[in-house]
Design a protein around this motif. Structure first.
Motif, PDB file in Angstrom:
ATOM      1  N   HIS A 125       1.134  -1.354   0.042  1.00  0.00           N
ATOM      2  CA  HIS A 125      -0.008  -0.354   0.304  1.00  0.00           C
ATOM      3  C   HIS A 125       0.413   1.035   0.114  1.00  0.00           C
ATOM      4  N   GLN A 126      -0.206   1.938  -0.084  1.00  0.00           N
ATOM      5  CA  GLN A 126       1.401   3.904  -0.603  1.00  0.00           C
ATOM      6  C   GLN A 126       0.175   4.463   1.351  1.00  0.00           C
ATOM      7  N   LEU A 127       1.751   4.955   2.210  1.00  0.00           N
ATOM      8  CA  LEU A 127       1.288   4.916   3.021  1.00  0.00           C
ATOM      9  C   LEU A 127       1.670   6.653   2.732  1.00  0.00           C
ATOM     10  N   THR A 128       0.956   7.557   3.618  1.00  0.00           N
ATOM     11  CA  THR A 128       1.610   9.239   3.782  1.00  0.00           C
ATOM     12  C   THR A 128       0.605   9.819   4.762  1.00  0.00           C
ATOM     13  N   LEU A 129       1.537  10.107   5.914  1.00  0.00           N
ATOM     14  CA  LEU A 129       2.067  10.803   6.872  1.00  0.00           C
ATOM     15  C   LEU A 129       2.019  12.108   6.805  1.00  0.00           C
ATOM     16  N   ARG A 130       0.532  12.863   7.969  1.00  0.00           N
ATOM     17  CA  ARG A 130       1.128  14.646   7.921  1.00  0.00           C
ATOM     18  C   ARG A 130       1.220  15.259   9.158  1.00  0.00           C
ATOM     19  N   ALA A 131       1.852  16.196   9.741  1.00  0.00           N
ATOM     20  CA  ALA A 131       1.635  16.626  10.741  1.00  0.00           C
ATOM     21  C   ALA A 131       2.364  18.177  10.336  1.00  0.00           C
ATOM     22  N   GLU A 132       0.549  18.944  11.071  1.00  0.00           N
ATOM     23  CA  GLU A 132       0.234  20.500   9.850  1.00  0.00           C
ATOM     24  C   GLU A 132       0.017  21.171  11.300  1.00  0.00           C
ATOM     25  N   LYS A 133       1.304  22.543  11.539  1.00  0.00           N
ATOM     26  CA  LYS A 133       1.111  23.003  13.185  1.00  0.00           C
ATOM     27  C   LYS A 133       0.967  24.695  12.410  1.00  0.00           C
ATOM     28  N   ALA A 134      -0.720  24.809  11.915  1.00  0.00           N
ATOM     29  CA  ALA A 134      -1.021  25.925  12.012  1.00  0.00           C
ATOM     30  C   ALA A 134      -1.243  27.358  12.683  1.00  0.00           C
ATOM     31  N   ASN A 135      -2.835  27.416  13.170  1.00  0.00           N
ATOM     32  CA  ASN A 135      -3.178  28.940  14.520  1.00  0.00           C
ATOM     33  C   ASN A 135      -3.844  27.811  15.654  1.00  0.00           C
ATOM     34  N   GLY A 136      -3.731  25.974  15.148  1.00  0.00           N
ATOM     35  CA  GLY A 136      -3.963  26.125  16.968  1.00  0.00           C
ATOM     36  C   GLY A 136      -3.583  24.632  17.201  1.00  0.00           C
ATOM     37  N   PRO A 137      -3.700  23.968  17.733  1.00  0.00           N
ATOM     38  CA  PRO A 137      -2.542  22.808  17.985  1.00  0.00           C
ATOM     39  C   PRO A 137      -1.901  22.271  16.063  1.00  0.00           C
ATOM     40  N   ILE A 138      -1.553  20.811  16.673  1.00  0.00           N
ATOM     41  CA  ILE A 138      -0.511  19.906  15.478  1.00  0.00           C
ATOM     42  C   ILE A 138      -2.070  19.167  15.417  1.00  0.00           C
ATOM     43  N   THR A 139      -1.930  19.218  14.308  1.00  0.00           N
ATOM     44  CA  THR A 139      -2.829  17.828  13.484  1.00  0.00           C
ATOM     45  C   THR A 139      -1.782  16.771  12.382  1.00  0.00           C
ATOM     46  N   ILE A 140      -2.456  15.654  12.630  1.00  0.00           N
ATOM     47  CA  ILE A 140      -2.365  14.465  12.168  1.00  0.00           C
ATOM     48  C   ILE A 140      -3.036  13.869  11.393  1.00  0.00           C
ATOM     49  N   THR A 141      -2.145  13.606  10.163  1.00  0.00           N
ATOM     50  CA  THR A 141      -3.148  13.131   9.020  1.00  0.00           C
ATOM     51  C   THR A 141      -2.772  11.917   8.935  1.00  0.00           C
ATOM     52  N   GLN A 142      -3.421  10.799   8.313  1.00  0.00           N
ATOM     53  CA  GLN A 142      -3.148   9.583   7.592  1.00  0.00           C
ATOM     54  C   GLN A 142      -3.748   9.194   6.617  1.00  0.00           C
ATOM     55  N   GLN A 143      -2.674   8.575   5.116  1.00  0.00           N
ATOM     56  CA  GLN A 143      -3.473   8.457   4.069  1.00  0.00           C
ATOM     57  C   GLN A 143      -2.810   7.266   3.993  1.00  0.00           C
ATOM     58  N   ILE A 144      -4.194   6.634   3.484  1.00  0.00           N
ATOM     59  CA  ILE A 144      -3.510   5.526   2.760  1.00  0.00           C
ATOM     60  C   ILE A 144      -3.963   5.339   1.452  1.00  0.00           C
ATOM     61  N   GLN A 145      -2.884   4.104   0.397  1.00  0.00           N
ATOM     62  CA  GLN A 145      -3.850   4.254  -0.902  1.00  0.00           C
ATOM     63  C   GLN A 145      -3.597   2.722  -1.119  1.00  0.00           C
ATOM     64  N   THR A 146      -5.032   2.346  -0.943  1.00  0.00           N
ATOM     65  CA  THR A 146      -5.284   0.822  -1.241  1.00  0.00           C
ATOM     66  C   THR A 146      -6.153  -0.219  -2.484  1.00  0.00           C
ATOM     67  N   PRO A 147      -5.164  -1.228  -3.093  1.00  0.00           N
ATOM     68  CA  PRO A 147      -5.633  -1.293  -3.661  1.00  0.00           C
ATOM     69  C   PRO A 147      -7.109  -2.746  -3.472  1.00  0.00           C
ATOM     70  N   VAL A 148      -7.993  -2.684  -4.263  1.00  0.00           N
ATOM     71  CA  VAL A 148      -9.193  -3.585  -4.514  1.00  0.00           C
ATOM     72  C   VAL A 148      -9.434  -4.064  -5.907  1.00  0.00           C
ATOM     73  N   THR A 149     -10.652  -4.617  -5.813  1.00  0.00           N
ATOM     74  CA  THR A 149     -11.476  -4.597  -7.074  1.00  0.00           C
ATOM     75  C   THR A 149     -12.934  -4.889  -6.593  1.00  0.00           C
ATOM     76  N   SER A 150     -13.243  -3.699  -7.683  1.00  0.00           N
ATOM     77  CA  SER A 150     -14.386  -3.749  -8.215  1.00  0.00           C
ATOM     78  C   SER A 150     -15.443  -3.990  -9.118  1.00  0.00           C
TER      79      SER A 150
END
Length: 265
Positions: A125-150
């Protein structure tokens, strides 16, 4: 050979700039670096492509680029929502910045067993981890690209036999609620359970029969995929907001079908 004292060298970056223009993002991009990922099965090694940015005040000439890499060199904790927040804090402190962003993109492997034969294999899979700090607290985003069948519901409905199917890439980006812990595997399972069928690296003949029939019994439009995933994500208190997309690589067209949504709605 004599080495000149660094204190005697001019620090151009720290000089003042007269143009009075704030830069929202400045830093290093596309750094290739070995990392370790904390998973429920233990620590998994990987290689990440990393972007690291901070904001630059209007009066500052430049940032200190080498400090980004110095922080990365000193940081040795396995990647998790907590350790990524710590890394973001270290970067902000070292660069004397109020806001910033770190993004790491890397392969993430899940060991699976085939549904009938039990044959073991790894699925990437392709994993993306992102930390951001702007006006408030630090936010964490976890992104995953998953292959499937449709498998196409319309094709199944109008055909005397068979139905066209495709491999799909589902991308889930989940921004965590404050202090929440969300295993990456949970996002993968949501994606796979919402598809016509999941994928495996190794399939024997009985497994191929199973996945073919499973997909046929569970047809999904690209719209169905993102909506079913949104229902699951909306009900999860660990997730503050999310984005979901699916790209279906059509088997009977020379184009993809695509859907995207964000939530909560």
């Amino acid at each position: 050979m004599n080495i000149m004292n660094a204190a005697l060298l001019p620090d151009v970056q720290s000089s003042e700039d007269s143009r009075n223009i704030v830069i929202q993002k400045v830093g290093v991009k596309s750094v290739t670096y070995p990392v370790r990922i904390a998973t429920e099965d233990g620590v998994q090694p990987s290689v990440a492509t990393i972007d690291m940015y901070v904001s630059l005040p209007a009066q500052a000439k430049g940032t200190h680029m080498s400090r980004f890499l110095e922080v990365l060199e000193e940081f040795n904790a396995p990647l998790s929502s907590k350790s990524l927040s710590t890394l973001m804090s270290l970067v902000l402190s070292r660069l004397d910045a109020d806001s910033g962003m770190i993004e790491l993109r890397m392969p993430y492997f899940v060991r699976k067993t085939a549904p009938v034969s039990g044959a073991p294999s790894l699925l990437d899979h392709q994993l993306t981890l992102r930390a951001e700090k702007a006006n408030g607290p630090i936010t964490i985003t976890q992104q995953i690209q998953t292959p499937v069948t449709s498998l196409c519901p319309c094709s199944k409905e109008i055909s005397l036999y068979g139905a066209h199917n495709q491999r799909s890439h589902i991308i889930i980006a989940a921004t965590l609620a404050e202090d929440a812990v969300l295993p990456v595997r949970d996002l993968i399972e949501i994606a796979e359970s919402s598809a016509s069928c999941q994928l495996w690296g190794v399939l024997k003949r009985p497994d191929e029969k199973f996945v073919t029939e499973r997909a046929y019994e569970n047809p999904k439009f690209v719209e169905d995929l993102v909506r079913d995933i949104a229902v699951a994500l909306s009900a999860d208190p660990r997730i503050a907001r999310f984005e979901v997309s699916s790209e279906n690589f059509e088997s009977i067209h020379n184009h993809s079908a695509f859907a995207w949504l964000s939530g909560p709605q």
